[in-house]
Motif scaffolding. Structure first.
Motif, PDB file in Angstrom:
ATOM      1  N   VAL A  15      26.339 -24.400  19.746  1.00 34.40           N
ATOM      2  CA  VAL A  15      26.970 -23.170  19.245  1.00 34.40           C
ATOM      3  C   VAL A  15      28.375 -23.478  18.748  1.00 34.40           C
ATOM      4  CG1 VAL A  15      27.804 -20.885  19.886  1.00 34.40           C
ATOM      5  CG2 VAL A  15      25.586 -21.667  20.714  1.00 34.40           C
ATOM      6  N   VAL A  16      29.102 -24.284  19.501  1.00 39.56           N
ATOM      7  CA  VAL A  16      30.436 -24.711  19.071  1.00 39.56           C
ATOM      8  C   VAL A  16      30.344 -25.491  17.765  1.00 39.56           C
ATOM      9  CG1 VAL A  16      32.417 -26.163  19.657  1.00 39.56           C
ATOM     10  CG2 VAL A  16      31.354 -24.735  21.412  1.00 39.56           C
ATOM     11  N   GLN A  17      29.391 -26.402  17.695  1.00 40.72           N
ATOM     12  CA  GLN A  17      29.204 -27.206  16.476  1.00 40.72           C
ATOM     13  C   GLN A  17      28.960 -26.307  15.266  1.00 40.72           C
ATOM     14  OE1 GLN A  17      25.246 -28.841  16.279  1.00 40.72           O
ATOM     15  NE2 GLN A  17      25.490 -28.160  14.158  1.00 40.72           N
ATOM     16  N   SER A  18      28.104 -25.300  15.433  1.00 34.18           N
ATOM     17  CA  SER A  18      27.800 -24.388  14.332  1.00 34.18           C
ATOM     18  C   SER A  18      29.032 -23.603  13.904  1.00 34.18           C
ATOM     19  CB  SER A  18      26.682 -23.431  14.758  1.00 34.18           C
ATOM     20  OG  SER A  18      26.369 -22.516  13.727  1.00 34.18           O
ATOM     21  N   THR A  19      29.840 -23.182  14.869  1.00 35.34           N
ATOM     22  CA  THR A  19      31.069 -22.451  14.556  1.00 35.34           C
ATOM     23  C   THR A  19      32.040 -23.331  13.775  1.00 35.34           C
ATOM     24  OG1 THR A  19      30.835 -21.054  16.507  1.00 35.34           O
ATOM     25  CG2 THR A  19      33.035 -21.216  15.553  1.00 35.34           C
ATOM     26  N   VAL A  20      32.153 -24.581  14.173  1.00 37.26           N
ATOM     27  CA  VAL A  20      33.028 -25.508  13.457  1.00 37.26           C
ATOM     28  C   VAL A  20      32.558 -25.682  12.014  1.00 37.26           C
ATOM     29  CG1 VAL A  20      33.828 -27.904  13.337  1.00 37.26           C
ATOM     30  CG2 VAL A  20      33.770 -26.712  15.533  1.00 37.26           C
ATOM     31  N   GLU A  21      31.255 -25.784  11.820  1.00 37.78           N
ATOM     32  CA  GLU A  21      30.732 -25.906  10.460  1.00 37.78           C
ATOM     33  C   GLU A  21      31.079 -24.683   9.619  1.00 37.78           C
ATOM     34  OE1 GLU A  21      26.870 -28.790  11.343  1.00 37.78           O
ATOM     35  OE2 GLU A  21      26.584 -26.621  11.123  1.00 37.78           O
ATOM     36  N   ASP A  22      30.992 -23.487  10.231  1.00 35.58           N
ATOM     37  CA  ASP A  22      31.352 -22.270   9.492  1.00 35.58           C
ATOM     38  C   ASP A  22      32.838 -22.270   9.135  1.00 35.58           C
ATOM     39  OD1 ASP A  22      28.758 -21.421   9.715  1.00 35.58           O
ATOM     40  OD2 ASP A  22      29.139 -19.971  11.317  1.00 35.58           O
ATOM     41  N   ILE A  23      33.676 -22.736  10.033  1.00 37.31           N
ATOM     42  CA  ILE A  23      35.110 -22.847   9.743  1.00 37.31           C
ATOM     43  C   ILE A  23      35.333 -23.773   8.561  1.00 37.31           C
ATOM     44  CG2 ILE A  23      37.308 -23.747  10.617  1.00 37.31           C
ATOM     45  CD1 ILE A  23      36.376 -22.811  13.423  1.00 37.31           C
TER      46      ILE A  23
END
Length: 219
Positions: A15-23
């Motif tokens: 979930v953290v990884q996905s959020t970083v990608e969105d950033i």
């Protein structure tokens, strides 16, 4: 870009990884070097597992001042009994990344600590204080003046009323709601859809509408 190592894996880590990608799609900020994980081998969602969760591995990456860490191993099951996995690493607090999804609305009058992940469409009101190592999941609302102590956890769609206090490690489940001015005790668990109208004791498990105690967290 700053470099990021996610401590964990499938689950909160991804979930953290996905959020970083969105950033990064909005403004490139983070290069994900990979995951530290004790169970998996190979890669996770295309990112390499670069080592186990040990101080020796961490120390090698701490030598690079551009490397930051995110500790994702906090959940209803991974509670105070597992905090040694974090503290044993002896990572300086300032080397933990705080990750805020671009769709989140965070008041400029709030205070956000280290190692925090704020997920999509979260709303954080003014004069809130968010401690360290806290997960706030999608579409949650944190009312004005609320205070979230270290290691507390807010699941998706939870609603925290004004001036509510989540003490260390307090867990608020999916769709749970609190009245204003109440407190959730240390390492307490408030279940899915609960409606909290009064203070929750330390280590208590509460469920229902209105929330009632059904047990305690094992110590």
């Amino acid at each position: 870009m700053k470099k990021l190592i996610i401590i964990g894996g499938f689950g909160n880590g991804t979930v953290v990884q996905s959020t970083v990608e969105d950033i990064n799609e909005v403004i490139p900020q983070w290069e994900i070097l990979g995951f530290l994980n004790d169970r998996e081998i190979g890669s996770i969602n295309g990112y390499p597992i670069i080592g186990k969760i040990t101080k020796e591995v961490v120390d090698q990456y701490l030598k690079d001042e551009d490397v930051y860490f995110f500790y994702s191993l906090i959940s209803v099951k991974l509670n105070f009994n597992f905090l040694h996995k974090l503290t044993d690493l002896e990572i300086p607090l300032e080397r933990f990344a705080t990750i805020i999804h671009p769709t989140a609305v965070v008041s400029k009058y709030s205070k956000i600590g280290y190692g925090v992940c704020i997920q999509p469409f979260v709303s954080i009101g003014p004069n809130t204080t968010i401690g360290n190592f806290i997960h706030i999941f999608a579409q949650s609302l944190i009312g004005h003046g609320a205070s979230l102590d270290d290691y507390s956890y807010v699941a998706n769609n939870a609603c925290i009323g004004a001036d509510v206090h989540l003490k260390e490690g307090a867990y608020l489940g999916t769709n749970a709601t609190t009245l204003e001015f109440v407190s959730l005790g240390k390492w307490s668990i408030t279940g899915i859809g609960a409606v909290v109208l009064k203070d929750v004791e330390d280590y208590a498990k509460v469920v229902g509408n209105p929330a009632r105690k059904i047990g305690e967290v094992s110590r």
